[in-house]
Design a protein around this motif. Sequence first.
Motif, PDB file in Angstrom:
ATOM      1  N   ARG A 184       0.838  -1.188   0.000  1.00 23.37           N
ATOM      2  CA  ARG A 184       0.000   0.000   0.000  1.00 23.37           C
ATOM      3  C   ARG A 184       0.881   1.249   0.000  1.00 23.37           C
ATOM      4  NH1 ARG A 184      -4.964  -1.446   4.210  1.00 23.37           N
ATOM      5  NH2 ARG A 184      -5.677  -3.305   3.104  1.00 23.37           N
ATOM      6  N   GLY A 185       1.849   1.231  -0.884  1.00 27.24           N
ATOM      7  CA  GLY A 185       2.724   2.382  -0.985  1.00 27.24           C
ATOM      8  C   GLY A 185       3.743   2.473   0.117  1.00 27.24           C
ATOM      9  N   SER A 186       4.078   1.341   0.744  1.00 23.76           N
ATOM     10  CA  SER A 186       5.052   1.353   1.832  1.00 23.76           C
ATOM     11  C   SER A 186       6.447   1.575   1.277  1.00 23.76           C
ATOM     12  CB  SER A 186       4.985   0.039   2.615  1.00 23.76           C
ATOM     13  OG  SER A 186       5.203  -1.061   1.761  1.00 23.76           O
ATOM     14  N   SER A 187       7.410   1.699   2.170  1.00 27.69           N
ATOM     15  CA  SER A 187       8.764   2.060   1.772  1.00 27.69           C
ATOM     16  C   SER A 187       9.406   0.987   0.898  1.00 27.69           C
ATOM     17  CB  SER A 187       9.624   2.264   3.021  1.00 27.69           C
ATOM     18  OG  SER A 187       9.113   3.302   3.821  1.00 27.69           O
ATOM     19  N   SER A 188      10.215   1.438  -0.062  1.00 28.59           N
ATOM     20  CA  SER A 188      11.082   0.510  -0.779  1.00 28.59           C
ATOM     21  C   SER A 188      12.140   0.027   0.198  1.00 28.59           C
ATOM     22  CB  SER A 188      11.741   1.220  -1.966  1.00 28.59           C
ATOM     23  OG  SER A 188      10.760   1.675  -2.877  1.00 28.59           O
ATOM     24  N   SER A 189      12.637  -1.186   0.007  1.00 26.24           N
ATOM     25  CA  SER A 189      13.604  -1.756   0.943  1.00 26.24           C
ATOM     26  C   SER A 189      14.971  -1.885   0.279  1.00 26.24           C
ATOM     27  CB  SER A 189      13.135  -3.121   1.456  1.00 26.24           C
ATOM     28  OG  SER A 189      13.008  -4.040   0.387  1.00 26.24           O
ATOM     29  N   PHE A 190      15.999  -1.919   1.097  1.00 26.89           N
ATOM     30  CA  PHE A 190      17.367  -1.987   0.604  1.00 26.89           C
ATOM     31  C   PHE A 190      17.677  -3.425   0.168  1.00 26.89           C
ATOM     32  CE2 PHE A 190      17.089   1.463   3.620  1.00 26.89           C
ATOM     33  CZ  PHE A 190      17.649   2.513   2.909  1.00 26.89           C
ATOM     34  N   ALA A 191      18.237  -3.567  -1.033  1.00 30.23           N
ATOM     35  CA  ALA A 191      18.533  -4.888  -1.570  1.00 30.23           C
ATOM     36  C   ALA A 191      19.972  -5.311  -1.296  1.00 30.23           C
ATOM     37  CB  ALA A 191      18.264  -4.924  -3.078  1.00 30.23           C
ATOM     38  N   GLY A 192      20.820  -4.391  -0.875  1.00 35.55           N
ATOM     39  CA  GLY A 192      22.225  -4.710  -0.663  1.00 35.55           C
ATOM     40  C   GLY A 192      22.566  -4.961   0.786  1.00 35.55           C
TER      41      GLY A 192
END
Length: 567
Positions: free
Chosen positions: A381-389
């Motif tokens: 629902r439009g939540s934060s993008s998360s770090f992939a590294g």
Amino acid sequence: MIVDIRPIFSVFLGAVLAVVSGPSADAEPPEWSGSPDIAITIKTLPGMMRYDSAEIEAAPGAKVKLTLDNPDDLQHNLVLLKPDAEDKDGQKFSQEVWQLGDKGIELGWVPTDHPRILVASKLLDPESSEDLYFVAPENAGDYPFVCTVPGHSMLMKGILKVQKPGAVLEDLNYSIYEGKWSKLPDFSTLTPVKTGKLKDGLIDLGVAQKIKGPVGIVFEGKLRVENEEDVRFYLASDDGSRLIVDGEGIIDADGIHPVTDPIEAREHLLEGVHTVRVPYFDAGGQRGLSLSIRSKSFGLSVLSTDITDRKAKSATPKPILLTPKNGEAIVHRAFITDASPRAIAVGYPGGVNLVWDADRMNLVQLWRGGFLDVAPHWTGRGSSSSFAGFDRVHLGSGVPVQVLKSLDEPWRPLSRGHIKYQRDTAEPQAEIEFDLPEPGYHFSGYQLDAKNRYPTFRYLYNDEIEVEETFQPDTIDGSEALVRTIHLSGKVAADSYFRIASGPKLSTNDSEWIDADKLLIKLEGSKPIVRSIGSQSELIAALDSAADNSTLTITYRWKTKVGGKKN
């Protein structure tokens, strides 16, 4: 003793073969390589520092073809190990490998003469793959596999479960009844309209698919247990059902209801054959019946064609990875974890990433490896993008420039506002805190260069000083690095300082590099000042108030080499 282990691996395209579990070399592929008992493919997840499978299975003595596919932009391998009670996930072994240093690099981080290694790939370059052939151990158990490149195993790990084929119900029969019930009837008093046998040993509601209305079915079979052990049964249904083992009811899911979380029951079963009886009824609408068993020897075995997970879990969205391509940077503006709503994330070629905050006019986070996973943003629902590294570093918050009367004066905090929010209350006490625009700062936007799309960030300080910031990825002494150039046009006030980083762990070691936990930081264009304010340390630089223009160059370098990971 584990017998008949013949691990062989081939270079991508099958040009070279070598045996990794013993001293022999130039081994030919096994005769069965074209028809293995089981073929398994494990992929590396680009930018995620993970395998796509953390658990794989094989029967004892099975002939296995295991393909390792590396679409990531880093080198990886896969090493399958014998079990060790003191090293169940292979971390201790991996740390031993890391201690090999330069020798480890020569070996591709695989000491082929190590007694624990069952089979291992070579060190795979990006966009390559390799086929491994081996015969699974005869002894059932959990066999860990890891990527032994320094630091990778903490995330890149998994288990090969060697266990006998899953349990099935022997001599499984069914009886179908017509009628309408709100709970399970005594089927022994009723006459079935059809009976039959299920050859594959799995409970299957499809036997009554021609009956469109309410229906009742009784399944009866036998479960063979070779060794006395504790087992767990899981039953779920729509509508009512019951599990009866050796004439004793152990799970009751009676009544009219949709499929819910499976009901669990634990039983201690002796060696031998046990009777299993499952009465079921459907009052109309959807049908569902799921039965499974878990034990040391069976693993998790499904005893029905209808499968319901033993524990209800929310679906995990597949990663949607943003990855720099063609030597160009990628700029992402959306909600980002631990940053303000106006944060700007940038992923550079070479696996160096940053968050520059347009509210704070400052660099606030760095990390390496993968860029961002936007699945939480797009599928949620439009939540934060998360770090992939990995190896993410917080460089602190706060405005970048301040006049300090002395080096003991604290850096001013971010500007905050408060508002009362309780409704229908004459004198509300609860408050909402929110960010305010920073006085004296005005964001002027950013511009992408035509060649690599690297952004240049611009802002005004005190409506007089124009500030430009650019970033350039680099590699220094085998480690990822980022060079930040800050150019100020105009004279700043006397005793002005620029804050570069803040945190609990900043120190100097009589060298040009400042130690900042996972990073080393070097400053050019001003003398670095590391000061302590309370429990925090700060790295600041004095700005030249006599010059019309000044430039600071800041280099951030990770302590471990490319592909490594700092704990």
